[in-house]
Design an enzyme around this catalytic site. Structure first.
Site, PDB file in Angstrom:
ATOM      1  N   GLN A   1      46.142  30.662  50.801  1.00  0.00           N
ATOM      2  CA  GLN A   1      47.074  31.772  50.615  1.00  0.00           C
ATOM      3  C   GLN A   1      47.759  32.078  51.940  1.00  0.00           C
ATOM      4  O   GLN A   1      47.090  32.400  52.925  1.00  0.00           O
ATOM      5  CB  GLN A   1      46.348  33.018  50.104  1.00  0.00           C
ATOM      6  CG  GLN A   1      47.303  34.162  49.769  1.00  0.00           C
ATOM      7  CD  GLN A   1      46.571  35.448  49.436  1.00  0.00           C
ATOM      8  OE1 GLN A   1      46.016  36.092  50.324  1.00  0.00           O
ATOM      9  NE2 GLN A   1      46.566  35.821  48.161  1.00  0.00           N
TER      10      GLN A   1
ATOM     11  N   TYR B   1      51.439  43.984  51.060  1.00  0.00           N
ATOM     12  CA  TYR B   1      51.773  43.269  52.281  1.00  0.00           C
ATOM     13  C   TYR B   1      53.271  42.944  52.297  1.00  0.00           C
ATOM     14  O   TYR B   1      54.008  43.371  51.419  1.00  0.00           O
ATOM     15  CB  TYR B   1      50.866  42.043  52.424  1.00  0.00           C
ATOM     16  CG  TYR B   1      49.411  42.450  52.539  1.00  0.00           C
ATOM     17  CD1 TYR B   1      48.994  43.325  53.542  1.00  0.00           C
ATOM     18  CD2 TYR B   1      48.456  42.020  51.617  1.00  0.00           C
ATOM     19  CE1 TYR B   1      47.674  43.738  53.640  1.00  0.00           C
ATOM     20  CE2 TYR B   1      47.132  42.436  51.702  1.00  0.00           C
ATOM     21  CZ  TYR B   1      46.750  43.290  52.710  1.00  0.00           C
ATOM     22  OH  TYR B   1      45.443  43.717  52.803  1.00  0.00           O
TER      23      TYR B   1
ATOM     24  N   ARG C   1      51.257  35.104  44.393  1.00  0.00           N
ATOM     25  CA  ARG C   1      50.444  36.205  43.882  1.00  0.00           C
ATOM     26  C   ARG C   1      51.298  37.460  43.922  1.00  0.00           C
ATOM     27  O   ARG C   1      51.900  37.775  44.952  1.00  0.00           O
ATOM     28  CB  ARG C   1      49.182  36.391  44.716  1.00  0.00           C
ATOM     29  CG  ARG C   1      48.123  37.243  44.007  1.00  0.00           C
ATOM     30  CD  ARG C   1      46.837  37.341  44.797  1.00  0.00           C
ATOM     31  NE  ARG C   1      45.723  37.676  43.910  1.00  0.00           N
ATOM     32  CZ  ARG C   1      44.513  38.046  44.335  1.00  0.00           C
ATOM     33  NH1 ARG C   1      44.252  38.111  45.636  1.00  0.00           N
ATOM     34  NH2 ARG C   1      43.551  38.333  43.479  1.00  0.00           N
TER      35      ARG C   1
ATOM     36  N   LEU D   1      38.003  42.767  38.052  1.00  0.00           N
ATOM     37  CA  LEU D   1      36.826  43.180  37.290  1.00  0.00           C
ATOM     38  C   LEU D   1      36.561  42.245  36.108  1.00  0.00           C
ATOM     39  O   LEU D   1      36.258  42.681  35.003  1.00  0.00           O
ATOM     40  CB  LEU D   1      36.970  44.634  36.824  1.00  0.00           C
ATOM     41  CG  LEU D   1      36.827  45.691  37.927  1.00  0.00           C
ATOM     42  CD1 LEU D   1      36.921  47.100  37.351  1.00  0.00           C
ATOM     43  CD2 LEU D   1      35.522  45.529  38.699  1.00  0.00           C
TER      44      LEU D   1
ATOM     45  N   ARG E   1      34.646  39.412  44.207  1.00  0.00           N
ATOM     46  CA  ARG E   1      33.363  40.061  44.492  1.00  0.00           C
ATOM     47  C   ARG E   1      32.227  39.476  43.663  1.00  0.00           C
ATOM     48  O   ARG E   1      31.089  39.362  44.133  1.00  0.00           O
ATOM     49  CB  ARG E   1      33.473  41.569  44.246  1.00  0.00           C
ATOM     50  CG  ARG E   1      34.377  42.300  45.230  1.00  0.00           C
ATOM     51  CD  ARG E   1      34.556  43.764  44.817  1.00  0.00           C
ATOM     52  NE  ARG E   1      35.329  44.521  45.772  1.00  0.00           N
ATOM     53  CZ  ARG E   1      36.666  44.580  45.805  1.00  0.00           C
ATOM     54  NH1 ARG E   1      37.372  43.890  44.918  1.00  0.00           N
ATOM     55  NH2 ARG E   1      37.298  45.303  46.703  1.00  0.00           N
TER      56      ARG E   1
END
Length: 371
Positions: free
Chosen positions: A100, A183, A231, A302, A325
């Site tokens: 990335q 960003y 992205r 999630l 995560r």
């Protein structure tokens, strides 16, 4: 047959399954250079059985870093350090490795997250002047960024190109351009951060202009057969901010320019965001992009359970899922998903004896230690 464990093709690259490891900043580089932490961290992820590993946000210049500890690919030293890590991954794992490319814009020059993450102002040790579309700080009380002029825009675009060429030399399999999470490229897209009155601000087409210019430049600089994608944050979660309609318009424009996929996330451009968290809360945005644009779409956010991931792919809500995560918590998440869903994963021969009784087909033959 599990849909999650079907192969997926991006450009000329074939992913063994639809599980993608999302880019996760480690804030552990030395002047942008990968070190032993990256060898350990990326090494274990490369043995996870996922179809693709996307390296953390990799800064295209020193000023593009979120923090002084960010990974970069803007110097010969950076390139040599990352080559060492990639050589080990390629010898021991057949995983597809993407990178990335990012520029933090006004969210740069920050302390490490475990040191509070606050902005480091110019003049403070390890701090620097940030840049952005407009001189509007990300949060109240922060030092204002410098608005990019024509020379600055050219410099940033050229930095992306130079880093893409270094990535090509390193044999990176694909490039994801970071246009999300508040960003720099997202800052151009969002009217919250972009207050320009020239050809790079105002209308939707104008706000999309610089991200598209960066995409075009990176696409031209990277080998034609290897995929380049972006992205995108599908919504700012703030009234009158960037939204799903803009995301679809940008995705359609990128598709026309040879974009290989869209990685759909949300948020990040404003501290005022009001995110409604729930399992798979960002998947509906990926589903709309897939339905209305027709590009391969990656869903994230999630997604923690194998059955949940399987349903997302099986029901056509996205072409692949990315996890972050969840795979830090369980670096063998793809193995456990395959065991539950009846799929197969590549595994190194050193680990074959861990195959559970009754799951003799869990591990697929793969070229470990042979590349």
């Amino acid at each position: 047959m599990s849909h999650l464990f079907e192969a997926l093709r991006l450009g000329e690259r074939r992913l063994a399954n639809r599980i993608i490891i999302a880019p996760m900043c480690q804030y552990s580089a030395d002047e942008g250079s990968a070190g032993d932490w990256h060898m350990i961290h990326l090494g274990q992820l490369a043995l996870s059985g996922a179809g693709m590993l996307i390296l953390e946000a990799t800064a295209v210049s020193p000023a593009a870093r979120i923090s002084p500890g960010d990974l970069g690919l803007y110097s010969d030293a950076n390139e040599a350090a990352l080559a060492r890590v990639l050589a080990a991954i390629r010898w021991y794992s057949p995983i597809v490795v993407a990178m990335q490319l990012g520029h933090a814009g006004r969210k740069a020059s920050c302390r490490l997250p475990w040191e509070g993450g606050a902005q480091i102002a110019p003049g403070e040790p390890s701090g620097w002047q940030t840049v952005a579309p407009s001189d509007v700080p990300h949060a109240k009380g922060e030092h204002a960024p410098q608005a990019l002029d024509r020379q600055g825009l050219d410099r940033v675009r050229n930095d992306f190109v130079a880093t893409a060429r270094r990535a090509a030399r390193l044999g990176i399999d694909g490039i994801e351009i970071h246009g999300a999470h508040g960003y720099l490229l997202h800052q151009f897209l969002s009217p919250i951060a972009n207050h320009r009155t020239d050809e790079y601000g105002g209308s939707l087409d104008n706000r999309m202009r610089f991200p598209i210019e960066v995409f075009d430049a990176v696409r031209a600089a990277f080998p034609a057969g290897k995929p380049v994608w972006m992205r995108i944050s599908a919504t700012d979660w703030v009234p009158d901010g960037w939204d799903i309609e803009g995301t679809i318009a940008l995705s359609q424009a990128l598709k026309a320019r040879g974009c290989a996929a869209i990685h759909v996330t949300t948020g990040g451009v404003s501290p005022d965001q009001a995110i409604r968290l729930a399992p798979g809360y960002q998947v509906p945005y990926a589903q709309r992009v897939k339905a209305e644009v027709g590009l391969p779409t990656i869903a994230v956010g999630l997604i923690t359970e194998p059955e949940q991931a399987e349903a997302i792919v099986a029901q056509g809500e996205a072409d692949a899922i990315s996890i972050a995560r969840a795979i830090l918590y369980d670096p063998r998440w793809p193995w456990h998903a395959a065991a539950k869903l009846g799929g197969q994963v590549p595994a190194p021969p050193q680990y074959l004896r861990s195959q559970p009784q009754g799951l003799q087909d869990l591990f697929a033959p793969a070229g470990f230690g042979q590349r």
